[in-house]
Enzyme design. Structure first.
Site, short mmCIF file in Angstrom:
data_model
loop_
_atom_site.label_atom_id
_atom_site.label_comp_id
_atom_site.label_asym_id
_atom_site.label_seq_id
_atom_site.Cartn_x
_atom_site.Cartn_y
_atom_site.Cartn_z
N CYS A 60 0.86 -1.17 0.00
CA CYS A 60 0.00 0.00 0.00
C CYS A 60 0.90 1.23 0.00
O CYS A 60 2.02 1.20 0.49
CB CYS A 60 -0.93 0.11 1.20
SG CYS A 60 -1.98 -1.31 1.44
N ARG A 94 3.34 -0.02 -5.22
CA ARG A 94 3.20 -0.60 -3.89
C ARG A 94 1.89 -1.38 -3.72
O ARG A 94 1.67 -2.01 -2.69
CB ARG A 94 3.28 0.49 -2.83
CG ARG A 94 4.57 1.27 -2.85
CD ARG A 94 4.56 2.34 -1.80
NE ARG A 94 4.52 1.77 -0.48
CZ ARG A 94 5.59 1.39 0.20
NH1 ARG A 94 6.79 1.54 -0.31
NH2 ARG A 94 5.46 0.88 1.40
N TRP A 131 -2.81 -2.57 -1.53
CA TRP A 131 -2.50 -3.98 -1.81
C TRP A 131 -3.25 -4.75 -0.73
O TRP A 131 -2.91 -4.67 0.45
CB TRP A 131 -1.01 -4.24 -1.74
CG TRP A 131 -0.63 -5.63 -2.13
CD1 TRP A 131 -0.53 -6.13 -3.38
CD2 TRP A 131 -0.27 -6.70 -1.25
NE1 TRP A 131 -0.14 -7.45 -3.34
CE2 TRP A 131 0.03 -7.83 -2.05
CE3 TRP A 131 -0.17 -6.82 0.14
CZ2 TRP A 131 0.41 -9.05 -1.51
CZ3 TRP A 131 0.21 -8.04 0.67
CH2 TRP A 131 0.50 -9.14 -0.15
N ASN A 184 -0.86 2.04 5.85
CA ASN A 184 -0.03 1.01 5.20
C ASN A 184 0.51 0.14 6.33
O ASN A 184 1.16 0.65 7.24
CB ASN A 184 1.10 1.70 4.44
CG ASN A 184 2.22 0.75 4.04
OD1 ASN A 184 3.37 1.15 3.95
ND2 ASN A 184 1.91 -0.50 3.80
N GLY A 185 0.24 -1.17 6.26
CA GLY A 185 0.72 -2.07 7.31
C GLY A 185 -0.40 -3.02 7.71
O GLY A 185 -1.40 -3.16 7.00
N GLU A 202 16.32 -17.36 -10.53
CA GLU A 202 15.86 -16.00 -10.80
C GLU A 202 15.08 -15.94 -12.12
O GLU A 202 14.04 -15.28 -12.21
CB GLU A 202 17.06 -15.04 -10.81
CG GLU A 202 16.77 -13.61 -11.16
CD GLU A 202 15.73 -12.93 -10.29
OE1 GLU A 202 15.29 -13.49 -9.27
OE2 GLU A 202 15.30 -11.82 -10.66
N LYS A 238 11.18 -14.68 -12.48
CA LYS A 238 10.75 -13.62 -13.42
C LYS A 238 9.60 -14.14 -14.27
O LYS A 238 8.62 -13.44 -14.51
CB LYS A 238 11.90 -13.19 -14.34
CG LYS A 238 12.99 -12.37 -13.71
CD LYS A 238 12.62 -10.93 -13.41
CE LYS A 238 12.13 -10.72 -12.02
NZ LYS A 238 13.03 -10.73 -10.91
N GLU A 258 6.32 -14.48 -12.21
CA GLU A 258 5.67 -13.28 -11.70
C GLU A 258 5.11 -12.39 -12.79
O GLU A 258 4.08 -11.75 -12.56
CB GLU A 258 6.57 -12.50 -10.75
CG GLU A 258 7.76 -11.85 -11.38
CD GLU A 258 8.63 -11.11 -10.36
OE1 GLU A 258 8.10 -10.59 -9.38
OE2 GLU A 258 9.86 -11.07 -10.56
N HIS A 282 16.17 -37.19 -10.47
CA HIS A 282 15.74 -37.82 -9.22
C HIS A 282 14.25 -37.59 -8.98
O HIS A 282 13.81 -37.60 -7.82
CB HIS A 282 16.58 -37.28 -8.06
CG HIS A 282 18.03 -37.64 -8.19
ND1 HIS A 282 18.51 -38.92 -8.00
CD2 HIS A 282 19.10 -36.89 -8.58
CE1 HIS A 282 19.82 -38.94 -8.23
NE2 HIS A 282 20.20 -37.72 -8.58
N LYS A 317 5.53 -4.01 -5.03
CA LYS A 317 6.99 -3.92 -5.08
C LYS A 317 7.61 -4.00 -3.69
O LYS A 317 8.63 -4.63 -3.49
CB LYS A 317 7.39 -2.61 -5.75
CG LYS A 317 8.90 -2.43 -5.80
CD LYS A 317 9.38 -2.35 -7.21
CE LYS A 317 10.86 -2.43 -7.33
NZ LYS A 317 11.33 -3.67 -7.95
C1 F6R Z 1 10.76 -10.11 -7.70
C2 F6R Z 1 10.84 -9.14 -6.64
C3 F6R Z 1 10.67 -9.62 -5.24
C4 F6R Z 1 11.62 -8.86 -4.31
C5 F6R Z 1 11.34 -9.25 -2.86
C6 F6R Z 1 12.32 -8.58 -1.91
O1 F6R Z 1 11.01 -9.53 -8.93
O2 F6R Z 1 11.05 -7.97 -6.87
O3 F6R Z 1 10.84 -10.99 -5.14
O4 F6R Z 1 12.93 -9.19 -4.66
O5 F6R Z 1 10.04 -8.88 -2.51
O6 F6R Z 1 12.26 -7.20 -2.02
P1 F6R Z 1 13.43 -6.30 -1.49
O7 F6R Z 1 14.64 -6.57 -2.29
O8 F6R Z 1 12.93 -4.90 -1.63
O9 F6R Z 1 13.65 -6.68 -0.05
#
Ligand code: F6R
Length: 608
Positions: free
Chosen positions: A2, A27, A74, A100-101, A481, A485, A488, A504, A603
């Site tokens: 949020c 956010r 969010w 937010n929280g 990774e 990607k 998501e 396995h 994010k």
């Molecule tokens: C994926 C992504 C998330 C963040 C994770 C940690 O693309 O962005 O998996 O990497 O939420 O976020 P930070 O790095 O801000 O602690």
């Protein structure tokens, strides 16, 4: 997650709040809303869905007033809906709140308030807050907010307005970020700096449980005990244009292309040929480094994947045992921590609640903590003993790209720094790695020039339900990774597997046409990896293989090959992740997904 904003000044609040929210949509984007006070009436406009819906609503029914608060959500407690959208207002209509929280004891507070006759209309935890403030209100909004938060458990950044004191906003934070912006005759609150960057560069960063009162004459900040305090006004040096797409279709593709610069910036002043590695103002002495007997790298998501690479390289170069932990698991598994433990908390935002909680746990038990983060002044940066910044610049797309590659760079820098102090590598070996690192920006630019094979693979495979990413050693770390990607942003279920582990069990899932990306950049493991790729092609998989230039023998095993500039094994993740980011991006585009704002995500994950 949020995002919250607040404005008080001499201009109409509504467009300023909406502009701020547009910079915070990363956010959360399940709903949006604002509360604006005109004379002594609070007007609310809020609705489910993206900010665009709120804009449409405000176009037809504007709200007027020069003071207000706003929110982009969010959803945690309660589905995305009009009624669950913020701001939430006390039952008597006098107090509105954006939050937010998560208020962890909200059920208890709700029962308690209900027993006093308060009624609730939403499913949110937030709705208890305005009612709690209302309950304590006795002619002083700040005092009522202080009393209310003393009853709340959990995390919060709050913006509060009241029609009984229509000239002010009261705000407070605990474990959720909040900055206060100081302009000329106008003042702001926001979850993050970009929301106010078009209006001011001067900000106060609030600490936990500090309160702030804003009116059009200025800002007053109070300690948790209620004493007025002076704080340092910080001038933000970011470029406001960083928050724009600059001609690219999406922030994600813009940020992918910014990686050569981000990597170069992150190495600047730390890696200089012929000179020892420097690590900013890190306060560790040679004796401190020698004293470390174990390192925990703790992070979430993409940052965790950078940490997996960190484990490999720190152990290999500095010969210190490293454990890599998912932050949300770390503190609940009773890890062995003492004063010889070093924690590296890795976080792009510096606000991730799980990583922050793990950091606090480690500090309580006597560990030293180095934060690696991208956001100056973030909670993780402030609470760690030392901070090393990834100079990636603002990252807006929810899917992390340049933060990952710059985190990798700092993993190498830290490994080399420790190796240099512990003499686990000779000067020549360190120089060789440094020189190779300095060539990475060029090589990433080179990779970015060759997209056709990747676009073709994406076009042929975006309709698949499942995908596999294979690699051995550091290629496995990068495979994780690539898989994240893909999940998501293109919503394709995918799994990353260590090449040797597939047989396995998981190989049972490989059938004719299964899409596989095989990464084979580790010279020392190339032959073994090719054998693992053969195991899946034999069973009909359609494989895109990555190899270093010159290793053309991969072509006889895979359906299509993508070549990466030659580098040394430990550095190849910086190159091999680029085509993985691009494939995920192109598949998401083919599917028509919202690349920068994937469903269900946000994010900055500031709830545990
Ligand atoms: C994926 C992504 C998330 C963040 C994770 C940690 O693309 O962005 O998996 O990497 O939420 O976020 P930070 O790095 O801000 O602690």
């Amino acid at each position: 997650m949020c995002g919250i904003v607040g404005y008080v000044g001499k201009k109409e609040a509504s467009p300023i709040l909406v502009e701020g929210l547009s910079k915070l949509e990363y956010r959360g984007y399940d709903s949006a809303g604002i509360a604006v006070i005109d004379k002594d009436v609070i007007e609310i406009s809020k609705c489910k869905g993206r900010l665009a819906n709120l804009k449409d609503k405000l176009d037809t029914s504007p709200v007027k007033g020069k003071i207000g608060i706003g929110h982009t959500r969010w959803a945690t407690h309660g589905e995305p809906s009009d009624i669950n959208s913020h701001p939430h207002t006390s039952e008597n209509g006098s107090i509105s709140v954006v939050h937010n929280g998560i208020i962890e004891n909200y059920l208890h507070l709700r029962e308690w308030l209900s027993s006093k006759g308060y009624k609730f209309y939403s499913e949110t935890d937030t709705e208890v807050i305005p009612n709690l403030i209302c309950h304590f209100y006795n002619g002083d909004l700040l005092d009522a907010v202080m009393k209310a938060v003393s009853k709340m458990e959990g995390s919060y950044a709050l913006g509060v307005v009241s029609c009984d004191e229509p000239d002010k906003i009261v705000a407070v934070r605990k474990d959720s970020p909040l900055v206060v912006g100081v302009g000329t005759d106008e003042f702001f609150i926001a979850s993050d700096v970009p929301a106010i960057l078009n209006r001011t560069r001067d900000v106060y960063y609030l600490n936990d449980k500090e309160f702030v009162v804003l009116n059009d004459a200025g800002v007053k900040i109070y300690s948790p005990e209620g004493d007025e305090i002076k704080k340092e006004l910080v001038t933000v040096t970011w470029d406001a244009d960083a928050a724009e797409k600059g001609g690219y279709e999406h922030f994600m593709i813009k940020e992918i292309h910014e990686q050569p610069k981000a990597i170069r910036d992150t190495m600047t002043s730390r890696i200089i040929p012929g000179q020892p590695i420097t690590l900013d103002n890190i306060k560790m002495t040679k004796a401190d480094i020698e004293n470390i007997d174990r390192i925990y790298i703790v992070a979430c998501g993409t940052a965790y994947h950078a940490g997996v690479v960190g484990k490999y390289v720190i152990e290999k170069l500095a010969k210190i045992p490293v454990e890599i932990d998912i932050a949300s698991e770390f503190r609940y598994r009773d890890p062995i921590i003492n004063e010889k433990t070093l924690m590296i908390a890795l976080s792009q935002s510096g606000e991730t609640a799980d990583t922050l909680a793990a950091l606090r746990e480690a500090k309580t038990k006597g560990a030293r903590v180095i934060a690696i983060t991208n956001v100056v002044g973030s909670s993780i940066a402030r609470e760690a003993d030392d901070v090393i910044y990834t100079w990636a610049g603002l990252e807006i797309a929810v899917a992390s790209t340049k933060a990952y590659t710059t985190q990798l760079i700092l993993m190498y820098v830290v490994a080399l720094y420790f190796a240099q102090h512990k003499n686990t590598l000779g000067v020549d070996e360190i120089e060789k790695i440094k020189n190779e690192m300095l060539s990475l920006p060029e090589k990433v630019s080179e990779v970015l020039k060759h997209k056709e094979v990747l676009q073709k693979f994406a076009a042929n495979n975006y309709m698949h339900k499942d995908m596999f990413f294979l690699g051995r050693g550091l290629d496995y770390a990068v495979a994780m990774e690539g898989s994240l990607k893909t999940k998501e942003i293109s919503y394709i279920h995918s799994e990353a597997y260590a090449g040797g582990e597939l047989k396995h069990g998981t190989i049972a899932l490989i059938e004719k046409g299964t899409a596989v990306i095989a990464i084979a950049t580790q010279e020392s493991l190339y032959g073994k990896m090719i054998s693992n790729v053969k195991e899946v092609t034999t069973r009909g998989a359609n494989v895109l293989g990555f190899a270093l230039e010159g290793n053309t023998s991969i072509e006889s095993t895979v359906d299509s090959a993508f070549y990466l500039p030659k580098t040394i094994d430990i550095l190849s993740p910086v190159l091999s992740v680029i085509p993985l980011q691009l494939v995920a991006y192109y598949m998401a585009i083919q599917k028509g997904c919202d690349v920068d704002k994937p469903r269900n995500l946000a994010k900055s994950v500031t709830v545990e």
